[in-house]
Design a protein around this motif. Structure first.
Motif, PDB file in Angstrom:
ATOM      1  N   SER A   1       0.152  -6.051 -12.978  1.00  8.16           N
ATOM      2  CA  SER A   1       1.391  -6.368 -12.264  1.00  8.16           C
ATOM      3  C   SER A   1       1.098  -6.858 -10.854  1.00  8.16           C
ATOM      4  CB  SER A   1       2.287  -5.131 -12.220  1.00  8.16           C
ATOM      5  OG  SER A   1       3.446  -5.384 -11.483  1.00  8.16           O
ATOM      6  N   PHE A   2       0.197  -6.169 -10.163  1.00  9.39           N
ATOM      7  CA  PHE A   2      -0.168  -6.563  -8.808  1.00  9.39           C
ATOM      8  C   PHE A   2      -0.769  -7.966  -8.796  1.00  9.39           C
ATOM      9  CE2 PHE A   2      -3.626  -6.917  -5.703  1.00  9.39           C
ATOM     10  CZ  PHE A   2      -2.874  -6.935  -4.546  1.00  9.39           C
ATOM     11  N   GLU A   3      -1.718  -8.208  -9.700  1.00 13.43           N
ATOM     12  CA  GLU A   3      -2.384  -9.507  -9.741  1.00 13.43           C
ATOM     13  C   GLU A   3      -1.399 -10.620 -10.115  1.00 13.43           C
ATOM     14  OE1 GLU A   3      -5.365 -12.271  -9.241  1.00 13.43           O
ATOM     15  OE2 GLU A   3      -5.272 -10.199  -8.580  1.00 13.43           O
TER      16      GLU A   3
ATOM     17  N   TYR B   1       0.476 -12.459  -0.470  1.00 13.59           N
ATOM     18  CA  TYR B   1       0.771 -11.031  -0.497  1.00 13.59           C
ATOM     19  C   TYR B   1       0.525 -10.459   0.889  1.00 13.59           C
ATOM     20  CZ  TYR B   1       0.475  -6.104  -1.607  1.00 13.59           C
ATOM     21  OH  TYR B   1       0.680  -4.759  -1.622  1.00 13.59           O
ATOM     22  N   ASP B   2       1.476  -9.722   1.402  1.00 16.23           N
ATOM     23  CA  ASP B   2       1.338  -9.094   2.711  1.00 16.23           C
ATOM     24  C   ASP B   2       1.411  -7.592   2.519  1.00 16.23           C
ATOM     25  OD1 ASP B   2       1.348  -8.267   5.322  1.00 16.23           O
ATOM     26  OD2 ASP B   2       3.083  -9.435   5.917  1.00 16.23           O
ATOM     27  N   GLY B   3       0.266  -6.947   2.551  1.00 17.52           N
ATOM     28  CA  GLY B   3       0.191  -5.504   2.328  1.00 17.52           C
ATOM     29  C   GLY B   3       0.983  -4.698   3.349  1.00 17.52           C
ATOM     30  N   ALA B   4       1.245  -5.269   4.510  1.00 21.76           N
ATOM     31  CA  ALA B   4       2.004  -4.544   5.532  1.00 21.76           C
ATOM     32  C   ALA B   4       3.435  -4.294   5.091  1.00 21.76           C
ATOM     33  CB  ALA B   4       1.993  -5.326   6.845  1.00 21.76           C
ATOM     34  N   LEU B   5       3.921  -5.106   4.168  1.00 22.58           N
ATOM     35  CA  LEU B   5       5.288  -4.917   3.694  1.00 22.58           C
ATOM     36  C   LEU B   5       5.433  -3.669   2.832  1.00 22.58           C
ATOM     37  CD1 LEU B   5       6.230  -8.581   2.760  1.00 22.58           C
ATOM     38  CD2 LEU B   5       6.926  -7.295   4.782  1.00 22.58           C
TER      39      LEU B   5
ATOM     40  N   ARG C   1       0.655 -11.346  -7.066  1.00 23.88           N
ATOM     41  CA  ARG C   1      -0.156 -12.052  -6.073  1.00 23.88           C
ATOM     42  C   ARG C   1      -0.317 -13.526  -6.458  1.00 23.88           C
ATOM     43  NH1 ARG C   1      -4.980 -13.700  -4.849  1.00 23.88           N
ATOM     44  NH2 ARG C   1      -5.897 -13.232  -6.863  1.00 23.88           N
ATOM     45  N   ARG C   2      -0.564 -13.783  -7.718  1.00 24.49           N
ATOM     46  CA  ARG C   2      -0.726 -15.171  -8.174  1.00 24.49           C
ATOM     47  C   ARG C   2       0.592 -15.936  -8.130  1.00 24.49           C
ATOM     48  NH1 ARG C   2      -5.478 -15.942 -12.356  1.00 24.49           N
ATOM     49  NH2 ARG C   2      -6.897 -14.379 -11.529  1.00 24.49           N
TER      50      ARG C   2
ATOM     51  N   ILE D   1      -8.019  -7.403  -0.792  1.00 26.06           N
ATOM     52  CA  ILE D   1      -6.691  -6.823  -0.642  1.00 26.06           C
ATOM     53  C   ILE D   1      -6.797  -5.337  -0.999  1.00 26.06           C
ATOM     54  CG2 ILE D   1      -4.325  -6.862  -1.471  1.00 26.06           C
ATOM     55  CD1 ILE D   1      -4.565  -9.832  -1.821  1.00 26.06           C
ATOM     56  N   GLU D   2      -6.292  -4.509  -0.133  1.00 29.91           N
ATOM     57  CA  GLU D   2      -6.452  -3.070  -0.249  1.00 29.91           C
ATOM     58  C   GLU D   2      -5.848  -2.508  -1.534  1.00 29.91           C
ATOM     59  OE1 GLU D   2      -5.298   0.849   2.292  1.00 29.91           O
ATOM     60  OE2 GLU D   2      -5.863  -0.942   3.387  1.00 29.91           O
ATOM     61  N   VAL D   3      -4.687  -2.990  -1.942  1.00 34.46           N
ATOM     62  CA  VAL D   3      -4.045  -2.474  -3.151  1.00 34.46           C
ATOM     63  C   VAL D   3      -4.944  -2.707  -4.357  1.00 34.46           C
ATOM     64  CG1 VAL D   3      -2.073  -2.696  -4.704  1.00 34.46           C
ATOM     65  CG2 VAL D   3      -1.719  -2.764  -2.240  1.00 34.46           C
ATOM     66  N   GLY D   4      -5.481  -3.901  -4.483  1.00 32.16           N
ATOM     67  CA  GLY D   4      -6.384  -4.202  -5.589  1.00 32.16           C
ATOM     68  C   GLY D   4      -7.616  -3.316  -5.567  1.00 32.16           C
ATOM     69  N   ALA D   5      -8.169  -3.096  -4.400  1.00 33.84           N
ATOM     70  CA  ALA D   5      -9.347  -2.230  -4.273  1.00 33.84           C
ATOM     71  C   ALA D   5      -9.007  -0.793  -4.641  1.00 33.84           C
ATOM     72  CB  ALA D   5      -9.900  -2.300  -2.857  1.00 33.84           C
TER      73      ALA D   5
END
Length: 67
Positions: free
Chosen positions: A44-46, A59-63, A49-50, A1-5
């Motif tokens: 927060s992201f993780e 999780y849909d990164g396009a949103l 996602r969980r 997932i791009e945000v996590g990276a």
């Protein structure tokens, strides 16, 4: 997932700067604060996602993508 990276990359960038010898104490404090903020964002992201996965969603990164 791009945000996590992206968050991982930001932490690596901050950590690299923190390893620089002779770092000014003011700059060092700013970097530590940035590191804590980035870690909070990663948690927060993780967590989100969980939570989504536990509820049968993903999780849909396009949103949240901004062009």
């Amino acid at each position: 997932i791009e945000v996590g990276a992206d968050l991982d990359n930001e932490l690596a960038r901050i950590d690299a700067q923190l390893r620089e010898p002779g770092l000014d104490p003011t700059r060092q404090l700013a970097l530590w604060r940035a590191r804590v903020d980035t870690l909070r964002s990663a948690v927060s992201f993780e967590s989100t996602r969980r939570w989504l996965a536990a509820n049968g969603e993903r999780y849909d990164g396009a949103l949240v993508q901004v062009d």
